[in-house]
Design a protein around this motif. Structure first.
Motif, PDB file in Angstrom:
ATOM      1  N   THR A  41      42.179  25.850  40.881  1.00  0.00           N
ATOM      2  CA  THR A  41      43.126  24.902  41.478  1.00  0.00           C
ATOM      3  C   THR A  41      43.890  24.156  40.387  1.00  0.00           C
ATOM      4  O   THR A  41      43.490  24.138  39.216  1.00  0.00           O
ATOM      5  N   THR A  53      42.831  31.762  38.828  1.00  0.00           N
ATOM      6  CA  THR A  53      42.517  31.584  40.245  1.00  0.00           C
ATOM      7  C   THR A  53      41.995  30.184  40.574  1.00  0.00           C
ATOM      8  O   THR A  53      41.559  29.943  41.696  1.00  0.00           O
ATOM      9  N   GLU A  66      44.035  20.970  40.168  1.00  0.00           N
ATOM     10  CA  GLU A  66      43.164  19.881  39.746  1.00  0.00           C
ATOM     11  C   GLU A  66      42.192  20.352  38.659  1.00  0.00           C
ATOM     12  O   GLU A  66      41.940  19.631  37.682  1.00  0.00           O
ATOM     13  N   GLU A  67      41.654  21.560  38.820  1.00  0.00           N
ATOM     14  CA  GLU A  67      40.749  22.098  37.811  1.00  0.00           C
ATOM     15  C   GLU A  67      41.470  22.323  36.485  1.00  0.00           C
ATOM     16  O   GLU A  67      40.915  22.073  35.408  1.00  0.00           O
ATOM     17  N   ALA A 122      49.911  28.299  42.784  1.00  0.00           N
ATOM     18  CA  ALA A 122      48.916  28.917  43.652  1.00  0.00           C
ATOM     19  C   ALA A 122      48.060  29.836  42.792  1.00  0.00           C
ATOM     20  O   ALA A 122      48.518  30.348  41.760  1.00  0.00           O
ATOM     21  N   PRO A 123      46.804  30.057  43.162  1.00  0.00           N
ATOM     22  CA  PRO A 123      45.975  31.019  42.432  1.00  0.00           C
ATOM     23  C   PRO A 123      46.680  32.373  42.341  1.00  0.00           C
ATOM     24  O   PRO A 123      47.318  32.809  43.296  1.00  0.00           O
TER      25      PRO A 123
END
Length: 241
Positions: A10, A8, A12-13, A29-30
């Motif tokens: 992003t 869930t 970037e994470e 997408a999550p």
């Protein structure tokens, strides 16, 4: 086994977590209810650093005559990967990481199956050990697929299910993705149950049993769900798997 999970965070994470400079995933997408035969994010090591791309969940080995076998190979037992020569080759040269922030398992009590979500205590991203391969059809089209490796359950998982996915810590992640490491015996030693203490498990709604349900409400503890109108009232929920 591991038949459903969540991711869930992003993009970037994800890229920051795995030190990825570039990703080949176009549509991300999550996902609150990742299911087999879907394209999923996966991390593969390379000489220029980690790469983040997509693999279809459900292994179709290069030597397979039937691409439909992928639906039967969403998981591979650590014992099988270590023992069978055909999978030893993949263990030596085709390893990947499946990033997740939780996975689902069903706990059977009598005739009732209660879905549970298993996460880290700090809700952080963690890594499942996987292997992958590329299957090529008669027309030259390629299919890139993967399987999640499972091992014996930890003390936390044992009351829920007798198997669990292999979870890699930060040190073993590096070893798993190191393409110069090709010793099956050394790699098999990484395929062990993850300690129970850093993890927790909690009950979630049986709505997760339907792959069409994919929303953040699936992550809520079951008791909290009880205080809201039941999801089954929508008429779109099938019986749990």
């Amino acid at each position: 086994m591991c038949g459903r999970y969540t991711l869930t965070v992003t993009m970037e994470e994800l890229m920051l977590r795995y030190l990825v400079q570039d990703a080949t995933i176009i549509h991300y997408a999550p996902n609150y209810n990742v299911a087999p035969m879907q394209n999923i994010p996966a991390v593969i090591g390379s000489s220029s650093g980690n790469r983040l791309g997509e693999l279809r969940w459900g292994l179709v080995p290069a030597w397979s005559k039937d691409p439909l076998c992928g639906s039967r190979m969403i998981n591979l037992r650590a014992e099988t990967v270590a023992a069978k020569p055909s999978f030893q080759h993949l263990l030596s040269s085709r390893r990947c990481i499946i990033p997740v922030d939780g996975f689902y398992e069903w706990c059977k009590s009598g005739s009732v199956k209660q879905p549970m979500r298993i996460v880290m205590q700090d809700n952080s991203i963690f890594s499942l050990a996987g292997i992958y391969d590329t299957w090529v059809d008669s027309q030259g089209s390629k299919l890139n697929t993967c399987s999640i490796i499972t091992t014996e359950a930890s003390h936390l998982l044992a009351p829920i299910h007798h198997r669990m996915p292999v979870i890699l810590d930060r040190d073993t992640e590096v070893q798993w993705l190191d393409r110069s490491q090709r010793d099956p015996a050394a790699l098999v030693r990484l395929l062990r149950p993850y300690p129970a203490e850093p993890m927790r498990a909690y009950a979630v709604s049986r709505a997760v049993g339907n792959v069409r349900n994919n929303s953040k409400e699936l992550l809520e503890p079951y008791q909290q769900q009880q205080q809201k109108p039941p999801a089954e009232a929508s008429g779109h929920i099938r019986k749990p798997l």
